[in-house]
Scaffold this motif. Structure first.
Motif, PDB file in Angstrom:
ATOM      1  N   GLU A  19       0.824  -1.194  -0.163  1.00 37.43           N
ATOM      2  CA  GLU A  19       0.235   0.139   0.026  1.00 37.43           C
ATOM      3  C   GLU A  19       0.643   1.125  -0.226  1.00 37.43           C
ATOM      4  OE1 GLU A  19      -3.090   1.536   3.080  1.00 37.43           O
ATOM      5  OE2 GLU A  19      -2.973  -1.098   2.940  1.00 37.43           O
ATOM      6  N   CYS A  20       1.891   1.258   0.934  1.00 39.81           N
ATOM      7  CA  CYS A  20       2.632   2.316   0.630  1.00 39.81           C
ATOM      8  C   CYS A  20       4.026   2.548   1.813  1.00 39.81           C
ATOM      9  CB  CYS A  20       2.149   3.494   2.155  1.00 39.81           C
ATOM     10  SG  CYS A  20       2.880   5.025   1.854  1.00 39.81           S
ATOM     11  N   PRO A  21       5.068   1.767   1.162  1.00 37.17           N
ATOM     12  CA  PRO A  21       6.152   1.630   1.862  1.00 37.17           C
ATOM     13  C   PRO A  21       6.807   2.591   3.106  1.00 37.17           C
ATOM     14  CG  PRO A  21       6.342   1.734  -0.862  1.00 37.17           C
ATOM     15  CD  PRO A  21       5.293   1.917   0.008  1.00 37.17           C
ATOM     16  N   ARG A  22       6.233   4.272   2.572  1.00 38.87           N
ATOM     17  CA  ARG A  22       6.791   4.757   3.384  1.00 38.87           C
ATOM     18  C   ARG A  22       5.837   4.560   4.757  1.00 38.87           C
ATOM     19  NH1 ARG A  22       8.039  10.845   3.618  1.00 38.87           N
ATOM     20  NH2 ARG A  22       7.312  11.618   5.008  1.00 38.87           N
ATOM     21  N   CYS A  23       4.744   4.132   4.129  1.00 47.08           N
ATOM     22  CA  CYS A  23       3.553   3.796   6.197  1.00 47.08           C
ATOM     23  C   CYS A  23       4.530   2.882   7.088  1.00 47.08           C
ATOM     24  CB  CYS A  23       2.376   3.503   5.460  1.00 47.08           C
ATOM     25  SG  CYS A  23       1.605   4.697   7.309  1.00 47.08           S
ATOM     26  N   PHE A  24       4.680   1.967   5.683  1.00 48.73           N
ATOM     27  CA  PHE A  24       5.874   0.608   6.911  1.00 48.73           C
ATOM     28  C   PHE A  24       6.542   0.816   7.073  1.00 48.73           C
ATOM     29  CE2 PHE A  24       9.014  -2.960   5.222  1.00 48.73           C
ATOM     30  CZ  PHE A  24       8.704  -3.911   6.065  1.00 48.73           C
ATOM     31  N   TYR A  25       7.578   1.360   6.019  1.00 54.00           N
ATOM     32  CA  TYR A  25       9.100   1.966   7.352  1.00 54.00           C
ATOM     33  C   TYR A  25       8.742   3.298   8.708  1.00 54.00           C
ATOM     34  CZ  TYR A  25      13.904   3.936   7.392  1.00 54.00           C
ATOM     35  OH  TYR A  25      14.944   4.098   7.496  1.00 54.00           O
ATOM     36  N   LEU A  26       7.791   4.091   8.618  1.00 53.66           N
ATOM     37  CA  LEU A  26       7.531   4.106   9.543  1.00 53.66           C
ATOM     38  C   LEU A  26       7.257   3.622  11.002  1.00 53.66           C
ATOM     39  CD1 LEU A  26       5.585   7.001   8.319  1.00 53.66           C
ATOM     40  CD2 LEU A  26       7.666   7.728   9.212  1.00 53.66           C
ATOM     41  N   ASP A  27       5.791   1.875  10.174  1.00 50.34           N
ATOM     42  CA  ASP A  27       6.278   1.453  11.688  1.00 50.34           C
ATOM     43  C   ASP A  27       7.010   0.322  11.456  1.00 50.34           C
ATOM     44  OD1 ASP A  27       3.051  -0.784  11.826  1.00 50.34           O
ATOM     45  OD2 ASP A  27       5.308  -1.583  11.887  1.00 50.34           O
ATOM     46  N   SER A  29       2.732   3.762  14.602  1.00 49.61           N
ATOM     47  CA  SER A  29       2.621   2.516  13.457  1.00 49.61           C
ATOM     48  C   SER A  29       0.925   3.301  13.743  1.00 49.61           C
ATOM     49  CB  SER A  29       1.904   1.025  14.522  1.00 49.61           C
ATOM     50  OG  SER A  29       3.338   0.569  15.301  1.00 49.61           O
ATOM     51  N   ARG A  30       0.561   3.071  12.301  1.00 48.30           N
ATOM     52  CA  ARG A  30      -0.285   3.856  11.866  1.00 48.30           C
ATOM     53  C   ARG A  30      -1.606   3.240  13.497  1.00 48.30           C
ATOM     54  NH1 ARG A  30      -2.877   1.145   6.049  1.00 48.30           N
ATOM     55  NH2 ARG A  30      -1.283   3.059   4.933  1.00 48.30           N
ATOM     56  N   PRO A  31      -2.497   4.494  13.861  1.00 52.90           N
ATOM     57  CA  PRO A  31      -3.651   4.156  15.278  1.00 52.90           C
ATOM     58  C   PRO A  31      -4.144   3.105  14.761  1.00 52.90           C
ATOM     59  CG  PRO A  31      -3.374   6.546  14.458  1.00 52.90           C
ATOM     60  CD  PRO A  31      -3.236   5.387  13.187  1.00 52.90           C
ATOM     61  N   ASN A  77       8.856   7.696   0.241  1.00 51.48           N
ATOM     62  CA  ASN A  77       8.289   9.250  -0.161  1.00 51.48           C
ATOM     63  C   ASN A  77       7.332   8.480  -0.086  1.00 51.48           C
ATOM     64  OD1 ASN A  77      10.268  11.336  -0.968  1.00 51.48           O
ATOM     65  ND2 ASN A  77      10.183  10.065  -3.017  1.00 51.48           N
ATOM     66  N   PRO A  78       6.206   9.589   0.400  1.00 51.75           N
ATOM     67  CA  PRO A  78       4.612   9.574   0.670  1.00 51.75           C
ATOM     68  C   PRO A  78       4.375   8.744  -1.069  1.00 51.75           C
ATOM     69  CG  PRO A  78       4.912  11.683   1.152  1.00 51.75           C
ATOM     70  CD  PRO A  78       6.364  10.973  -0.036  1.00 51.75           C
ATOM     71  N   SER A  79       2.788   7.698  -0.937  1.00 53.14           N
ATOM     72  CA  SER A  79       2.105   7.233  -1.697  1.00 53.14           C
ATOM     73  C   SER A  79       1.567   8.463  -2.242  1.00 53.14           C
ATOM     74  CB  SER A  79       1.154   6.164  -1.360  1.00 53.14           C
ATOM     75  OG  SER A  79       0.180   6.193  -2.319  1.00 53.14           O
ATOM     76  N   PRO A  80       1.826   8.244  -3.967  1.00 52.10           N
ATOM     77  CA  PRO A  80       0.901   9.371  -4.567  1.00 52.10           C
ATOM     78  C   PRO A  80      -0.709   9.308  -4.046  1.00 52.10           C
ATOM     79  CG  PRO A  80       2.228   7.524  -5.703  1.00 52.10           C
ATOM     80  CD  PRO A  80       2.748   7.712  -4.858  1.00 52.10           C
ATOM     81  N   THR A  81      -0.883   7.442  -4.877  1.00 52.56           N
ATOM     82  CA  THR A  81      -1.949   8.044  -4.254  1.00 52.56           C
ATOM     83  C   THR A  81      -3.118   8.822  -3.105  1.00 52.56           C
ATOM     84  OG1 THR A  81      -2.417   5.070  -4.083  1.00 52.56           O
ATOM     85  CG2 THR A  81      -2.325   6.415  -5.712  1.00 52.56           C
ATOM     86  N   CYS A  82      -2.079   7.971  -1.801  1.00 50.13           N
ATOM     87  CA  CYS A  82      -2.947   8.554  -0.097  1.00 50.13           C
ATOM     88  C   CYS A  82      -3.094  10.232  -0.246  1.00 50.13           C
ATOM     89  CB  CYS A  82      -1.800   7.662   1.222  1.00 50.13           C
ATOM     90  SG  CYS A  82      -2.263   7.668   2.127  1.00 50.13           S
ATOM     91  N   LYS A  83      -4.339  10.200   0.227  1.00 51.88           N
ATOM     92  CA  LYS A  83      -4.132  11.874   0.852  1.00 51.88           C
ATOM     93  C   LYS A  83      -3.567  12.301   1.960  1.00 51.88           C
ATOM     94  CE  LYS A  83      -8.771  10.879   0.247  1.00 51.88           C
ATOM     95  NZ  LYS A  83     -10.071  10.258  -0.238  1.00 51.88           N
ATOM     96  N   TYR A  84      -3.873  11.282   2.934  1.00 50.83           N
ATOM     97  CA  TYR A  84      -3.280  11.794   4.564  1.00 50.83           C
ATOM     98  C   TYR A  84      -1.570  12.262   3.918  1.00 50.83           C
ATOM     99  CZ  TYR A  84      -7.261   8.628   5.872  1.00 50.83           C
ATOM    100  OH  TYR A  84      -8.740   8.860   5.614  1.00 50.83           O
ATOM    101  N   CYS A  85      -0.672  11.951   4.033  1.00 50.60           N
ATOM    102  CA  CYS A  85       0.499  12.498   4.079  1.00 50.60           C
ATOM    103  C   CYS A  85       0.169  14.756   3.515  1.00 50.60           C
ATOM    104  CB  CYS A  85       1.519  11.617   3.270  1.00 50.60           C
ATOM    105  SG  CYS A  85       2.399  10.966   4.463  1.00 50.60           S
ATOM    106  N   GLY A  86      -0.691  14.228   2.398  1.00 53.72           N
ATOM    107  CA  GLY A  86      -0.703  15.489   2.125  1.00 53.72           C
ATOM    108  C   GLY A  86      -1.201  16.717   3.004  1.00 53.72           C
TER     109      GLY A  86
HETATM  110  S1  SF4 Z   1      -0.228   8.582   5.461  1.00 53.17           S
HETATM  111 FE1  SF4 Z   1      -0.890   7.444   3.419  1.00 53.17          FE
HETATM  112  S2  SF4 Z   1       1.375   8.615   2.059  1.00 53.17           S
HETATM  113 FE2  SF4 Z   1       1.519   8.894   4.377  1.00 53.17          FE
HETATM  114  S3  SF4 Z   1       2.870   7.103   5.205  1.00 53.17           S
HETATM  115 FE3  SF4 Z   1       1.206   6.560   5.385  1.00 53.17          FE
HETATM  116  S4  SF4 Z   1      -0.249   5.597   3.433  1.00 53.17           S
HETATM  117 FE4  SF4 Z   1       2.061   6.879   2.726  1.00 53.17          FE
END
Ligand code: SF4
Length: 257
Positions: free
Chosen positions: A30-38, A44-46, A231-240
């Motif tokens: 889905e998103c390497p950035r979210c994976f790396y952060l986790d 982690s995501r909530p 980098n953030p996934s271009p299709t995800c709205k949340y990082c924007g």
């Molecule tokens: S919020 Fe969206 S773009 Fe940002 S790291 Fe998570 S999945 Fe990726």
């Protein structure tokens, strides 16, 4: 409260195999950035609340199929869908299903990356003639629409099936490309609740192709070893959204200063 996780972080210097679950492969997809952060940084995501009704359906289906497993018999639903199989009986089944809540399930070491790939299966059936295994996933839902695997979010179901097929092949089993999703659909058209839900059950077959899994694990390892956040996934709205919030907060602070 959202807190940074201190344990279970990937350390590029460590020689100990690092566990990567099926859901984390999906997160990477889905998103390497979210994976790396986790996995690397412990952000982690909530958490989502538990899906108690889905979990109850899973448990009851497991109980139902376990009775047939012990008796070596097919389920009526398997007969209805012309599936010439019985529930697979194996000493490790409790581990693969994580009956003891250790949250690892079936696991296999991917030697090229030193990652331990794991996943918790719902069930496995075995073909009566060919001895091939069928990976089975139970899904609870409630919809008036026809159930299919074609919605956008169900593409994750297909990846899930293919990762399990890959794991069991790596464990040395003869695994069919065909897997089955057993849906339990709670009807919403009764005049009143009467303290009960009524389910209809159906089986949707899916012919998987696990060819992508090995290369995805190699890419995922490169991501884990990288010195900086992808980098953030271009299709995800949340990082924007987060970036806009950050800019507004910085502007606010600048005004105060
Ligand atoms: S919020 Fe969206 S773009 Fe940002 S790291 Fe998570 S999945 Fe990726």
């Amino acid at each position: 409260m959202v807190q940074k996780r201190r344990g279970n972080l990937y350390n590029p210097e460590s020689k100990i195999p690092f566990n990567i679950s099926r859901s984390k492969i999906d997160l990477f997809w889905e998103c390497p950035r979210c994976f790396y952060l986790d996995r690397r940084l412990g952000v982690s995501r909530p958490d989502m609340p538990g899906w108690a009704l889905n979990s109850a359906v899973d448990t009851l289906l497991k109980n139902e199929f376990d009775l047939l497993r012990q008796a070596g018999q097919s389920h009526e639903l398997m007969k209805k869908y012309n599936i010439d199989a019985i529930p697979f009986n194996h000493a490790e089944l409790g581990t693969w299903r994580d009956d003891n809540h250790r949250y690892i399930g079936a696991s296999v070491l991917h030697r090229p990356t030193n990652l331990n790939i794991c996943g918790i299966v719902d069930d496995i059936w075995i073909d009566k003639k060919t001895d091939e295994l069928y990976i089975v996933d139970y899904k609870a839902t409630s919809t008036n629409s026809e159930i299919s695997l074609e919605d956008e979010y169900k593409q994750g179901y297909k990846r899930q099936m293919e990762i399990y097929q890959w794991i069991f092949r790596q464990l040395g089993f003869k695994v069919s490309n065909r897997g089955y999703f057993l849906f339990a659909n709670a009807g919403k058209n009764r005049p009143q609740f009467d303290a009960k839900l009524e389910f209809t059950t159906s089986i949707i077959p899916y012919d998987g192709n696990d060819a992508w899994v090995g290369s995805a694990i190699v890419e995922l390892k490169k991501c884990l070893d990288a010195p900086k956040i992808p980098n953030p996934s271009p299709t995800c709205k949340y990082c924007g959204y987060r970036e806009l919030v950050r800019q507004e907060e910085l502007a606010e602070r600048a005004k105060v200063a």
